[in-house]
Design a protein around this motif. Structure first.
Motif, PDB file in Angstrom:
ATOM      1  N   GLY A  82       4.502   5.143   6.899  1.00  0.00           N
ATOM      2  CA  GLY A  82       5.678   4.550   7.538  1.00  0.00           C
ATOM      3  C   GLY A  82       6.086   3.223   6.940  1.00  0.00           C
ATOM      4  O   GLY A  82       7.171   2.707   7.233  1.00  0.00           O
ATOM      5  N   ALA A  83       5.246   2.652   6.084  1.00  0.00           N
ATOM      6  CA  ALA A  83       5.527   1.319   5.528  1.00  0.00           C
ATOM      7  C   ALA A  83       6.771   1.304   4.656  1.00  0.00           C
ATOM      8  O   ALA A  83       7.517   0.317   4.633  1.00  0.00           O
ATOM      9  N   THR A  84       7.019   2.384   3.917  1.00  0.00           N
ATOM     10  CA  THR A  84       8.189   2.438   3.036  1.00  0.00           C
ATOM     11  C   THR A  84       9.472   2.307   3.842  1.00  0.00           C
ATOM     12  O   THR A  84      10.366   1.521   3.510  1.00  0.00           O
ATOM     13  N   GLN A  85       9.562   3.089   4.918  1.00  0.00           N
ATOM     14  CA  GLN A  85      10.737   3.013   5.788  1.00  0.00           C
ATOM     15  C   GLN A  85      10.850   1.652   6.447  1.00  0.00           C
ATOM     16  O   GLN A  85      11.926   1.028   6.467  1.00  0.00           O
ATOM     17  N   MET A  86       9.754   1.177   7.021  1.00  0.00           N
ATOM     18  CA  MET A  86       9.788  -0.070   7.774  1.00  0.00           C
ATOM     19  C   MET A  86      10.160  -1.252   6.888  1.00  0.00           C
ATOM     20  O   MET A  86      10.854  -2.179   7.316  1.00  0.00           O
ATOM     21  N   ALA A  87       9.732  -1.224   5.621  1.00  0.00           N
ATOM     22  CA  ALA A  87      10.079  -2.295   4.694  1.00  0.00           C
ATOM     23  C   ALA A  87      11.581  -2.317   4.432  1.00  0.00           C
ATOM     24  O   ALA A  87      12.197  -3.392   4.355  1.00  0.00           O
ATOM     25  N   ARG A  88      12.181  -1.138   4.307  1.00  0.00           N
ATOM     26  CA  ARG A  88      13.626  -1.072   4.057  1.00  0.00           C
ATOM     27  C   ARG A  88      14.411  -1.567   5.256  1.00  0.00           C
ATOM     28  O   ARG A  88      15.418  -2.257   5.109  1.00  0.00           O
ATOM     29  N   VAL A  89      13.953  -1.212   6.448  1.00  0.00           N
ATOM     30  CA  VAL A  89      14.648  -1.670   7.652  1.00  0.00           C
ATOM     31  C   VAL A  89      14.464  -3.171   7.836  1.00  0.00           C
ATOM     32  O   VAL A  89      15.422  -3.903   8.124  1.00  0.00           O
ATOM     33  N   ALA A  90      13.248  -3.654   7.654  1.00  0.00           N
ATOM     34  CA  ALA A  90      12.950  -5.072   7.872  1.00  0.00           C
ATOM     35  C   ALA A  90      13.736  -5.975   6.935  1.00  0.00           C
ATOM     36  O   ALA A  90      14.107  -7.097   7.299  1.00  0.00           O
ATOM     37  N   HIS A 106       4.627   4.813  14.726  1.00  0.00           N
ATOM     38  CA  HIS A 106       4.936   3.445  14.304  1.00  0.00           C
ATOM     39  C   HIS A 106       4.052   2.438  15.050  1.00  0.00           C
ATOM     40  O   HIS A 106       3.558   1.475  14.461  1.00  0.00           O
ATOM     41  N   PHE A 107       3.870   2.680  16.332  1.00  0.00           N
ATOM     42  CA  PHE A 107       3.106   1.731  17.153  1.00  0.00           C
ATOM     43  C   PHE A 107       1.614   1.799  16.843  1.00  0.00           C
ATOM     44  O   PHE A 107       0.934   0.781  16.810  1.00  0.00           O
ATOM     45  N   THR A 108       1.101   3.021  16.600  1.00  0.00           N
ATOM     46  CA  THR A 108      -0.311   3.130  16.246  1.00  0.00           C
ATOM     47  C   THR A 108      -0.557   2.586  14.841  1.00  0.00           C
ATOM     48  O   THR A 108      -1.587   1.974  14.579  1.00  0.00           O
ATOM     49  N   SER A 109       0.390   2.806  13.923  1.00  0.00           N
ATOM     50  CA  SER A 109       0.233   2.322  12.548  1.00  0.00           C
ATOM     51  C   SER A 109       0.169   0.799  12.491  1.00  0.00           C
ATOM     52  O   SER A 109      -0.601   0.224  11.709  1.00  0.00           O
ATOM     53  N   MET A 110       0.979   0.141  13.325  1.00  0.00           N
ATOM     54  CA  MET A 110       0.997  -1.322  13.308  1.00  0.00           C
ATOM     55  C   MET A 110      -0.297  -1.910  13.869  1.00  0.00           C
ATOM     56  O   MET A 110      -0.540  -3.113  13.755  1.00  0.00           O
ATOM     57  N   LEU A 111      -1.128  -1.045  14.463  1.00  0.00           N
ATOM     58  CA  LEU A 111      -2.428  -1.478  14.967  1.00  0.00           C
ATOM     59  C   LEU A 111      -3.570  -1.084  14.040  1.00  0.00           C
ATOM     60  O   LEU A 111      -4.698  -1.528  14.230  1.00  0.00           O
ATOM     61  N   THR A 112      -3.252  -0.226  13.046  1.00  0.00           N
ATOM     62  CA  THR A 112      -4.311   0.290  12.170  1.00  0.00           C
ATOM     63  C   THR A 112      -3.974   0.024  10.699  1.00  0.00           C
ATOM     64  O   THR A 112      -4.168  -1.081  10.207  1.00  0.00           O
ATOM     65  N   ASN A 113      -3.450   1.036  10.007  1.00  0.00           N
ATOM     66  CA  ASN A 113      -3.248   0.902   8.558  1.00  0.00           C
ATOM     67  C   ASN A 113      -2.177  -0.115   8.171  1.00  0.00           C
ATOM     68  O   ASN A 113      -2.175  -0.612   7.042  1.00  0.00           O
ATOM     69  N   LEU A 114      -1.256  -0.444   9.086  1.00  0.00           N
ATOM     70  CA  LEU A 114      -0.215  -1.434   8.779  1.00  0.00           C
ATOM     71  C   LEU A 114      -0.429  -2.754   9.512  1.00  0.00           C
ATOM     72  O   LEU A 114       0.454  -3.615   9.509  1.00  0.00           O
ATOM     73  N   LYS A 115      -1.604  -2.911  10.119  1.00  0.00           N
ATOM     74  CA  LYS A 115      -1.901  -4.172  10.796  1.00  0.00           C
ATOM     75  C   LYS A 115      -1.924  -5.306   9.779  1.00  0.00           C
ATOM     76  O   LYS A 115      -2.557  -5.209   8.730  1.00  0.00           O
ATOM     77  N   GLY A 116      -1.217  -6.380  10.072  1.00  0.00           N
ATOM     78  CA  GLY A 116      -1.115  -7.492   9.142  1.00  0.00           C
ATOM     79  C   GLY A 116       0.066  -7.364   8.196  1.00  0.00           C
ATOM     80  O   GLY A 116       0.444  -8.330   7.535  1.00  0.00           O
ATOM     81  N   THR A 117       0.649  -6.160   8.138  1.00  0.00           N
ATOM     82  CA  THR A 117       1.836  -5.933   7.306  1.00  0.00           C
ATOM     83  C   THR A 117       3.102  -5.970   8.154  1.00  0.00           C
ATOM     84  O   THR A 117       4.077  -6.640   7.799  1.00  0.00           O
ATOM     85  N   GLY A 167       0.922  12.342   9.788  1.00  0.00           N
ATOM     86  CA  GLY A 167       0.344  11.006   9.765  1.00  0.00           C
ATOM     87  C   GLY A 167      -1.150  10.976   9.520  1.00  0.00           C
ATOM     88  O   GLY A 167      -1.852  11.983   9.656  1.00  0.00           O
ATOM     89  N   PRO A 168      -1.655   9.804   9.161  1.00  0.00           N
ATOM     90  CA  PRO A 168      -3.076   9.639   8.876  1.00  0.00           C
ATOM     91  C   PRO A 168      -3.897   9.556  10.159  1.00  0.00           C
ATOM     92  O   PRO A 168      -3.363   9.650  11.275  1.00  0.00           O
ATOM     93  N   VAL A 169      -5.194   9.351  10.001  1.00  0.00           N
ATOM     94  CA  VAL A 169      -6.061   9.083  11.146  1.00  0.00           C
ATOM     95  C   VAL A 169      -5.507   7.869  11.890  1.00  0.00           C
ATOM     96  O   VAL A 169      -5.181   6.850  11.284  1.00  0.00           O
ATOM     97  N   GLY A 170      -5.360   8.001  13.205  1.00  0.00           N
ATOM     98  CA  GLY A 170      -4.764   6.936  14.003  1.00  0.00           C
ATOM     99  C   GLY A 170      -3.316   7.177  14.357  1.00  0.00           C
ATOM    100  O   GLY A 170      -2.739   6.451  15.164  1.00  0.00           O
ATOM    101  N   SER A 171      -2.697   8.227  13.782  1.00  0.00           N
ATOM    102  CA  SER A 171      -1.311   8.548  14.118  1.00  0.00           C
ATOM    103  C   SER A 171      -1.230   9.150  15.516  1.00  0.00           C
ATOM    104  O   SER A 171      -2.245   9.484  16.133  1.00  0.00           O
TER     105      SER A 171
END
Length: 332
Positions: A82-90, A106-117, A167-171
């Motif tokens: 989801g980072a590719t999409q979110m980067a374009r929107v942001a 999106h909400f689970t990703s921001m807590l796992t693989n995209l946390k800090g991004t 999605g990956p683990v955590g989706s």
């Protein structure tokens, strides 16, 4: 305090639903909207074409375009969880000409693989549109015909039953599968994909044992009897697949509030007035017959939250996602 997503969506949107009922017969082409974008509206997707969220926006565009007088350009930008999409929107201007479709992942990703991004504070959460339970299914020739069969097979072959979903683990779909693991005392092997068509290709090709998706993109496979429904993770059976029982009906207790939610989000710092105008336009377009026919056939429940309520929902559901991730052993 426990949080029930289904109750949050339905209770918070009752008044809007009542108003919508009286307006379904009105063509959006002749309805009034205060959102008048100055050019084509790019809606960036986190999936490849053909996924549930992709079908949603392409269907809605049929009634949304004449309502706002502009073309909806669907931009598929899958990848990086989801980072590719979110980067374009942001990085887009907060003028309403670039929007994104979000899901629970999106909400689970921001807590796992995209946390800090990325975090929820990096975006404007404009409107909710759909609530959509996930369904588990196998090839028609599989000897797994129910959730009970799946659990029994998993006990025989611990950790070697391959379940494929988005999605990956955590989706979102992985966490639904994790809930079943805990309820049944078994272990599955999760295989993540970027779109539902990829899931179907893997399932029909014999590369995974079970698929997970929302009903929309899988409906043709059910109709052609190429797949068999095992169970619905939700409070009740789906209108578009009435023969597929829920997990609860089959004796497996999971959190039925953990359903897919789709909404509209945009760049941070979008003016509140513009956000409300966009929310109103999307919700008006959802009243059109072409959209309602699609929603009913796929078992989707309309959701009508505007900016303030949807933002509050995002905060609450992020807390719920944290608890689910902790239960799955993916967060400390």
């Amino acid at each position: 305090m426990s949080f029930n997503l289904s109750n949050f969506v339905r209770a918070g949107s009752l008044a809007a639903c009542m108003a919508a009922t009286a307006a379904f017969a009105v063509s959006p082409a002749f309805a009034k909207t205060s959102w008048k974008p100055t050019g084509p509206v790019n809606v960036v997707m986190h999936t490849k074409p053909g996924g549930t969220a992709d079908i949603f926006i392409r269907t809605l565009a049929q009634s949304l375009e004449p309502l706002i007088g502009q073309t909806i350009v669907v931009v598929n930008a899958p990848g990086a969880g989801g980072a590719t999409q979110m980067a374009r929107v942001a990085s887009a201007k907060p003028d309403g000409l670039t929007l994104g479709i979000n899901t629970m992942t999106h909400f689970t990703s921001m807590l796992t693989n995209l946390k800090g991004t990325f975090s929820a504070d990096d975006f404007a959460w404009i409107a909710s549109t759909q609530e959509d339970p996930i369904v588990y299914f196998t090839r028609a020739d599989s000897d797994i015909k129910s959730i009970g069969d799946l659990v029994a097979k998993a006990k025989e072959r611990s950790g070697t039953i391959n379940i494929g979903g988005f999605g990956p683990v955590g989706s979102m779909q992985h966490l639904g599968t994790s809930m079943l693991e805990h309820a049944a005392g078994v272990k599955f092997n999760w295989v993540g994909f970027d779109s539902t068509p990829d899931i179907m290709t893997a399932l029909l090709g014999g590369h995974i044992d079970v698929g997970v998706s929302n009903l929309g993109p899988t409906a043709p496979f059910f109709e052609s009897k190429r797949i068999n429904g095992l169970g619905v993770l939700g409070e009740k059976r789906l209108e578009g697949a009435p023969d597929v029982p829920t997990f609860g009906e089959q004796g497996f207790k999971v959190d039925t509030s953990w359903v897919q939610v789709r909404g509209i989000f945009g760049p941070k710092d979008m003016p509140p007035e513009l956000q409300q105008q966009i929310a109103d336009a999307f919700h008006e377009a959802m009243k059109a017959k072409v959209y309602q026919d699609y929603a009913h056939s796929t078992g989707v429940v309309d959701s009508w939250m505007g900016p303030q309520q949807y933002t509050a929902f995002v905060r609450s559901v992020s807390d719920t996602a944290t608890k689910q991730l902790q239960t799955a052993g993916l967060l400390q």
